[in-house]
Design an enzyme around this catalytic site. Structure first.
Site, mmCIF file in Angstrom:
data_model
loop_
_atom_site.group_PDB
_atom_site.id
_atom_site.type_symbol
_atom_site.label_atom_id
_atom_site.label_comp_id
_atom_site.label_asym_id
_atom_site.label_seq_id
_atom_site.Cartn_x
_atom_site.Cartn_y
_atom_site.Cartn_z
ATOM 1 N N ASN A 209 0.867 -1.179 0.000
ATOM 2 C CA ASN A 209 0.000 0.000 0.000
ATOM 3 C C ASN A 209 0.904 1.229 0.000
ATOM 4 O O ASN A 209 1.479 1.572 1.033
ATOM 5 C CB ASN A 209 -0.902 -0.046 1.241
ATOM 6 N N LYS B 16 0.107 4.266 -0.380
ATOM 7 C CA LYS B 16 -0.547 5.463 0.188
ATOM 8 C C LYS B 16 -0.313 6.674 -0.726
ATOM 9 O O LYS B 16 -0.236 6.504 -1.934
ATOM 10 C CB LYS B 16 -0.074 5.697 1.628
ATOM 11 N N HIS C 276 -9.591 1.313 4.962
ATOM 12 C CA HIS C 276 -8.310 1.480 5.661
ATOM 13 C C HIS C 276 -8.511 2.430 6.842
ATOM 14 O O HIS C 276 -9.266 3.393 6.741
ATOM 15 C CB HIS C 276 -7.259 2.031 4.693
ATOM 16 N N GLU D 127 -6.821 4.755 7.995
ATOM 17 C CA GLU D 127 -6.539 6.171 7.720
ATOM 18 C C GLU D 127 -7.760 6.842 7.102
ATOM 19 O O GLU D 127 -8.056 8.000 7.375
ATOM 20 C CB GLU D 127 -5.304 6.293 6.808
ATOM 21 N N GLU E 120 -5.764 -5.116 10.586
ATOM 22 C CA GLU E 120 -4.799 -4.036 10.781
ATOM 23 C C GLU E 120 -5.100 -3.314 12.089
ATOM 24 O O GLU E 120 -5.885 -2.356 12.107
ATOM 25 C CB GLU E 120 -4.901 -3.041 9.618
ATOM 26 N N GLY F 89 2.103 2.089 10.950
ATOM 27 C CA GLY F 89 3.055 3.187 10.848
ATOM 28 C C GLY F 89 3.732 3.544 12.164
ATOM 29 O O GLY F 89 4.340 4.599 12.275
ATOM 30 N N SER G 19 3.102 -2.216 10.484
ATOM 31 C CA SER G 19 4.544 -2.245 10.753
ATOM 32 C C SER G 19 5.216 -3.568 10.373
ATOM 33 O O SER G 19 6.098 -4.051 11.085
ATOM 34 C CB SER G 19 4.820 -1.903 12.219
HETATM 35 P P1 PGA Z 1 2.647 0.217 7.743
HETATM 36 O O1 PGA Z 1 1.200 0.467 7.068
HETATM 37 O O2 PGA Z 1 3.177 -1.072 7.162
HETATM 38 O O3 PGA Z 1 3.460 1.415 7.337
HETATM 39 O O4 PGA Z 1 2.428 0.119 9.205
HETATM 40 C C1 PGA Z 1 0.307 -0.596 6.899
HETATM 41 C C2 PGA Z 1 -0.970 -0.084 6.285
HETATM 42 O O5 PGA Z 1 -1.320 1.077 6.531
HETATM 43 O O6 PGA Z 1 -1.650 -0.792 5.527
#
Ligand code: PGA
Length: 255
Positions: A10, A12, A96, A98, A168, A174, A214
């Site tokens: 992803n 982003k 997601h 976010e 997740e 993140g 992560s």
């Molecule tokens: P990350 O993000 O691997 O940077 O923690 C995962 C995600 O947002 O799908």
């Protein structure tokens, strides 16, 4: 051999068209095809079509990072499943955290998006997960059940073909704070059971359950050992072609 492993990067809001093409070329240079894994990247919308042209001869697949639930109309700034499909996507990430947090997407909207993805012939990657407060309060499964119940409303067994759920935990995204293997396995086993109970066992057994939060080249192999962990949704580490391809290599070795 069990289910195929799905590795999804992803990206982003990272990557102009040029940067996307460069990153893809870098991934392809390092990457060796493996029937064990399906490898997917989700660049920004603006790069999707150029990426699909560049990937014509490749087994790498594309995902949209979101979609709108209508196929067209007066929805300024939105992108429909039909458009994603035409631009070359096979998958779409939905719900997601976010987007749930920053764009105030709720489970009613997410359910409409899931159904729109299915009617556009896109394979959903539905993201669910609890906050750290919910985990600390012992409400993880309540939260996940609530999300699944609402996000999958009006879906039928046949809709689960090609369906993917990504666990997740919000606190792991993140942050460098990966969930433990025990926590991941516990949740993945629970999701598989939930799907078997509420749909049917064969379809639940075929679906892909991904972990995201992560993931790095250093923890991917251990996470993937879980019997109900069929893939990874990777943010930060997917932006580095070397790390991303390393993780694909580790995934292809899953027993
Ligand atoms: P990350 O993000 O691997 O940077 O923690 C995962 C995600 O947002 O799908």
């Amino acid at each position: 051999m069990g289910r195929q492993i799905l590795i999804v990067g992803n990206w982003k809001m990272n990557g102009t068209i040029n940067e996307t093409l460069k990153r893809l070329a870098e991934i392809r240079r390092r990457f060796s095809e493996t029937p064990r894994c399906e490898v997917v990247v989700a660049p920004p919308f603006t790069s999707l079509y150029s990426a699909s042209v560049a990937l014509q001869e490749s087994s790498l697949k594309l995902a949209g990072q979101d979609l709108h639930w209508e196929s067209e109309g007066p929805y300024t700034g939105e992108v429909s499943g039909t458009f994603l499909k035409e631009a070359g996507c096979r998958y779409v990430i939905i719900g997601h955290s976010e987007r749930r947090r920053l764009c105030r997407e709720d489970d009613v909207m997410i359910n409409k998006k899931v159904r729109a993805a299915l009617s556009a012939d896109l394979r959903p990657i539905l993201c669910i997960g609890e906050s750290s407060e919910e985990r600390e309060a012992g409400e993880t499964f309540e939260r996940l059940e609530n999300q699944l119940k609402k996000d999958l409303k009006e879906l039928h067994v046949h809709d689960l073909e090609g369906f993917n759920i990504a666990y997740e935990p919000i606190w792991a995204i993140g942050t460098g704070n990966t969930a433990s293997v025990g926590q991941i396995n516990e949740v993945h086993d629970w999701i598989r059971n939930y799907m078997a109970k509420n749909f049917d066992a064969p379809s639940a057994n075929e679906m892909h359950l991904l972990y995201g939060g992560s993931v790095t080249k250093n923890n991917a192999a251990e996470i993937l050992q879980g019997p109900n962990v069929d893939g990874l949704l990777i943010g930060g580490a997917s932006l580095d072609p070397e790390d991303f391809v390393k993780i694909v290599g580790l995934a292809s070795e899953k027993e």
